[in-house]
Structure formats: structure tokens, C-alpha cells
Design a protein around this motif. Structure first.
Motif, PDB file in Angstrom:
ATOM      1  N   TYR A 142      31.999  46.882  38.590  1.00  0.00           N
ATOM      2  CA  TYR A 142      32.613  45.633  38.150  1.00  0.00           C
ATOM      3  C   TYR A 142      33.278  44.914  39.309  1.00  0.00           C
ATOM      4  CZ  TYR A 142      33.639  42.818  34.097  1.00  0.00           C
ATOM      5  OH  TYR A 142      33.627  41.823  33.162  1.00  0.00           O
ATOM      6  N   ASN A 143      33.929  45.707  40.159  1.00  0.00           N
ATOM      7  CA  ASN A 143      34.513  45.126  41.360  1.00  0.00           C
ATOM      8  C   ASN A 143      34.746  46.224  42.386  1.00  0.00           C
ATOM      9  OD1 ASN A 143      37.153  46.358  40.989  1.00  0.00           O
ATOM     10  ND2 ASN A 143      37.646  44.744  39.548  1.00  0.00           N
ATOM     11  N   GLN A 197      37.624  47.152  45.553  1.00  0.00           N
ATOM     12  CA  GLN A 197      38.892  46.789  46.178  1.00  0.00           C
ATOM     13  C   GLN A 197      39.080  47.564  47.458  1.00  0.00           C
ATOM     14  OE1 GLN A 197      42.460  46.088  43.589  1.00  0.00           O
ATOM     15  NE2 GLN A 197      41.227  47.139  42.055  1.00  0.00           N
ATOM     16  N   PHE A 216      42.273  48.877  49.809  1.00  0.00           N
ATOM     17  CA  PHE A 216      43.705  49.117  49.778  1.00  0.00           C
ATOM     18  C   PHE A 216      44.155  49.614  51.151  1.00  0.00           C
ATOM     19  CE2 PHE A 216      44.714  49.007  45.234  1.00  0.00           C
ATOM     20  CZ  PHE A 216      43.475  49.206  44.640  1.00  0.00           C
ATOM     21  N   LEU A 274      49.880  52.598  47.440  1.00  0.00           N
ATOM     22  CA  LEU A 274      48.788  51.770  47.934  1.00  0.00           C
ATOM     23  C   LEU A 274      49.122  50.287  47.772  1.00  0.00           C
ATOM     24  CD1 LEU A 274      47.459  54.567  47.191  1.00  0.00           C
ATOM     25  CD2 LEU A 274      45.365  53.281  46.804  1.00  0.00           C
ATOM     26  N   SER A 300      47.146  46.639  47.578  1.00  0.00           N
ATOM     27  CA  SER A 300      45.841  45.998  47.483  1.00  0.00           C
ATOM     28  C   SER A 300      45.708  44.914  48.544  1.00  0.00           C
ATOM     29  CB  SER A 300      45.649  45.392  46.098  1.00  0.00           C
ATOM     30  OG  SER A 300      44.391  44.759  45.994  1.00  0.00           O
ATOM     31  N   LEU A 320      40.123  42.105  46.700  1.00  0.00           N
ATOM     32  CA  LEU A 320      39.317  42.499  45.550  1.00  0.00           C
ATOM     33  C   LEU A 320      38.087  41.621  45.528  1.00  0.00           C
ATOM     34  CD1 LEU A 320      40.463  43.248  41.929  1.00  0.00           C
ATOM     35  CD2 LEU A 320      38.597  41.662  42.346  1.00  0.00           C
ATOM     36  N   GLN A 361      34.789  40.726  43.263  1.00  0.00           N
ATOM     37  CA  GLN A 361      34.069  40.900  42.011  1.00  0.00           C
ATOM     38  C   GLN A 361      32.602  41.207  42.319  1.00  0.00           C
ATOM     39  OE1 GLN A 361      35.759  41.135  39.435  1.00  0.00           O
ATOM     40  NE2 GLN A 361      37.589  39.905  39.684  1.00  0.00           N
ATOM     41  N   ASN A 384      37.357  52.582  32.911  1.00  0.00           N
ATOM     42  CA  ASN A 384      38.405  52.202  33.855  1.00  0.00           C
ATOM     43  C   ASN A 384      38.687  53.290  34.885  1.00  0.00           C
ATOM     44  OD1 ASN A 384      39.774  49.487  32.933  1.00  0.00           O
ATOM     45  ND2 ASN A 384      39.151  50.592  31.098  1.00  0.00           N
ATOM     46  N   ARG A 406      48.709  47.153  31.261  1.00  0.00           N
ATOM     47  CA  ARG A 406      47.942  48.365  31.564  1.00  0.00           C
ATOM     48  C   ARG A 406      48.687  49.226  32.586  1.00  0.00           C
ATOM     49  NH1 ARG A 406      41.477  47.713  31.080  1.00  0.00           N
ATOM     50  NH2 ARG A 406      41.472  46.779  29.001  1.00  0.00           N
ATOM     51  N   ASN A 444      38.905  46.187  32.516  1.00  0.00           N
ATOM     52  CA  ASN A 444      39.883  45.582  33.403  1.00  0.00           C
ATOM     53  C   ASN A 444      39.256  45.233  34.742  1.00  0.00           C
ATOM     54  OD1 ASN A 444      42.392  44.844  34.534  1.00  0.00           O
ATOM     55  ND2 ASN A 444      42.608  46.885  35.389  1.00  0.00           N
ATOM     56  N   GLN A 445      39.444  44.048  35.172  1.00  0.00           N
ATOM     57  CA  GLN A 445      38.929  43.683  36.480  1.00  0.00           C
ATOM     58  C   GLN A 445      40.016  43.120  37.363  1.00  0.00           C
ATOM     59  OE1 GLN A 445      36.442  40.081  36.453  1.00  0.00           O
ATOM     60  NE2 GLN A 445      36.719  40.026  34.246  1.00  0.00           N
ATOM     61  N   GLU A 446      41.246  43.388  36.992  1.00  0.00           N
ATOM     62  CA  GLU A 446      42.346  42.817  37.729  1.00  0.00           C
ATOM     63  C   GLU A 446      42.901  43.819  38.739  1.00  0.00           C
ATOM     64  OE1 GLU A 446      41.454  39.624  35.700  1.00  0.00           O
ATOM     65  OE2 GLU A 446      42.932  39.715  37.309  1.00  0.00           O
ATOM     66  N   THR A 447      43.589  43.265  39.733  1.00  0.00           N
ATOM     67  CA  THR A 447      44.186  44.090  40.780  1.00  0.00           C
ATOM     68  C   THR A 447      45.219  45.038  40.198  1.00  0.00           C
ATOM     69  OG1 THR A 447      43.855  42.362  42.422  1.00  0.00           O
ATOM     70  CG2 THR A 447      45.532  44.016  42.903  1.00  0.00           C
ATOM     71  N   GLN A 448      45.158  46.286  40.620  1.00  0.00           N
ATOM     72  CA  GLN A 448      46.168  47.269  40.239  1.00  0.00           C
ATOM     73  C   GLN A 448      47.256  47.298  41.304  1.00  0.00           C
ATOM     74  OE1 GLN A 448      44.676  51.134  39.091  1.00  0.00           O
ATOM     75  NE2 GLN A 448      42.912  50.252  38.054  1.00  0.00           N
ATOM     76  N   PHE A 491      50.338  49.435  42.808  1.00  0.00           N
ATOM     77  CA  PHE A 491      50.736  50.836  42.838  1.00  0.00           C
ATOM     78  C   PHE A 491      52.212  51.005  43.134  1.00  0.00           C
ATOM     79  CE2 PHE A 491      47.001  53.610  42.640  1.00  0.00           C
ATOM     80  CZ  PHE A 491      45.995  52.657  42.614  1.00  0.00           C
TER      81      PHE A 491
END
Lengths: 112, 118
Positions: A31-32, A34, A36, A44, A46, A49, A51, A98, B31, B103-107, B109
Motif C-alpha cells: 500500500y505504501n 516509508q 524512517f 523512529l 518518519s 512516505l 504511496q 496493517n 489507531r 491504514n495508509q497514514e504516517t505512523q 512513534f
């Protein structure tokens, strides 16, 4: 099962050099992706990101590219600085859950 | 609110003891994720919550591990009968997902809780 590999495991460069970090993944159904940054003993942060429909993302001196069909991503750091010294991790988010999968990271040292 | 916080930052315990870690996510994030990271490796996904519901658990999460997010805000991760192999950094992350689906959003931490089991 998705596997993420980062090469090299460690890299040491003089200040000012441009450099490329590599990330490969085995399952292109993502899906994407990233990138870090992790400082020693810390969490971490980010950086970028991308897509799955995108080819690249840029932020300041950082540029990340994604070639989903070949399972590869690169992180380009321009004009490296000692403050860039850290471990850089790439992570892929799969299409169907996820369970984000991380590589083991590249430990970067930029010498003054 | 400046980010994800975790408490404690360090924990040393003896084998067989129970430990509990807390994570406070960014306040508007729905989330919340738990990861485990051992030295020289990337984080490994353990579990995640959307609001108070625990929606996914990794096979890494043995029956000695339990996580809760009772009111959809902070979360706790408990390890019962700790073993030396549980020694690791436990990372929490949060993100905001505004519509259904993956979910495709930045996590974002937290700083992690470093656990050492003697």
C-alpha cells in the motif's frame, strides 16, 4: 511472507557526500513504503512516505524513489551532514492488513 | 500534545515477573500500534487497535502478552511470566485513519520502553 532487505547494513561517508540507501521487498502488493530515521536508543521518526501509486517523494535534502514492480526503493541523501548520522529503516505496508514490515536498517555515519 | 509518550522508558525485571508498559498516543489519533525491536533489527509488528478494538495480533504475540486500550486513548501492554527472550525495546506508534479500509497514514512513534529481563 513479505521480507524487507536493506543494503548496506552500515555506511560511513565524509561530510558533504551524496549517498544512496537501498531497500528491497519480496511482495509487490504493497500500500505504501516509508523511510524512517532512528537515533541510538530512541524511537523512529518518519522521513518520507510513498504511496504505491507514486514514484518518488522529496523532503529537503532527501529523495525517496519507489519501483513497485521490481520491489525496490532508494533513499537519496544530498550533501550529507554529521547530523544525518543515524540508522535508516524502510518499512512496507501490505495491501491486506496493517502488519507493517521493516528492514533491519542501514547504520549511517557521516564524518566531519 | 507533542507526540507519542511511553512509560517507563526503561524496565529491569527478573525472569518470571510480570511487567506492564503504557503508551499515550497523539490525542486525536484513532489507531495505536505496538512493536518489538531487538538489537540490530527493525521493529516487528505485535498488535494494533482502532479506537478501543484490537483488530490484529501477530503470531509473535504469545499468550503471555496482552494489550488493552480500554477507552480508545492510552494503551497498556502486559507481559506475564517474563523470559530472557522478552528483552527488547517495545515501541508504540499512533496514526489517524479517517475512513474505512487499510491504514495508509504516517505512523508516529514514541521513544520506546527498553526491557531487560535478568
Amino acid at each position: 511472507k513479505q521480507e524487507v532487505t536493506q543494503i548496506p547494513a552500515a555506511l560511513s561517508v565524509p561530510e558533504g557526500e551524496n549517498l544512496v540507501l537501498n531497500c528491497s521487498f519480496t511482495d509487490s502488493a504493497i500500500y505504501n513504503l516509508q523511510w524512517f530515521r532512528q537515533d541510538p536508543g530512541k524511537g523512529l521518526t518518519s522521513l518520507l512516505l510513498i504511496q504505491s501509486s507514486q514514484r518518488e517523494q522529496t523532503s529537503g535534502r532527501l529523495n525517496a524513489s519507489l519501483d513497485k514492480s521490481s520491489g525496490r526503493s532508494t533513499l537519496y541523501i544530498a550533501a550529507s551532514q554529521p547530523g544525518d548520522s543515524a540508522t535508516y529503516l524502510c518499512a512496507v505496508s501490505p495491501l491486506y492488513n496493517n502488519d507493517m514490515r521493516f528492514g533491519a536498517g542501514t547504520r549511517l555515519t557521516v564524518k566531519p | 500534545d507533542t507526540g507519542v509518550s511511553q512509560d517507563p522508558r526503561h524496565k529491569i525485571t527478573k525472569r518470571g515477573q510480570n511487567v506492564t508498559f503504557r503508551c499515550d498516543p497523539i490525542s486525536e489519533h484513532n489507531r495505536l500500534y505496538w512493536y518489538r525491536q531487538t538489537l540490530g533489527q527493525g521493529p516487528e509488528f505485535l498488535t494494533y487497535f482502532q479506537n478501543e478494538a484490537q483488530l490484529e495480533k501477530s503470531r509473535l504475540l504469545s499468550d503471555r502478552f496482552s494489550a488493552e486500550r480500554p477507552k480508545g486513548s492510552f494503551s497498556t501492554l502486559e507481559i506475564q511470566r517474563t523470559e530472557q527472550g522478552d528483552s527488547a525495546m517495545y515501541l508504540c506508534a499512533s496514526s489517524l485513519k479517517t475512513s474505512g479500509g487499510i491504514n495508509q497514514e504516517t505512523q508516529y512513534f514514541g521513544p520506546g520502553t527498553r526491557l531487560l529481563v535478568l
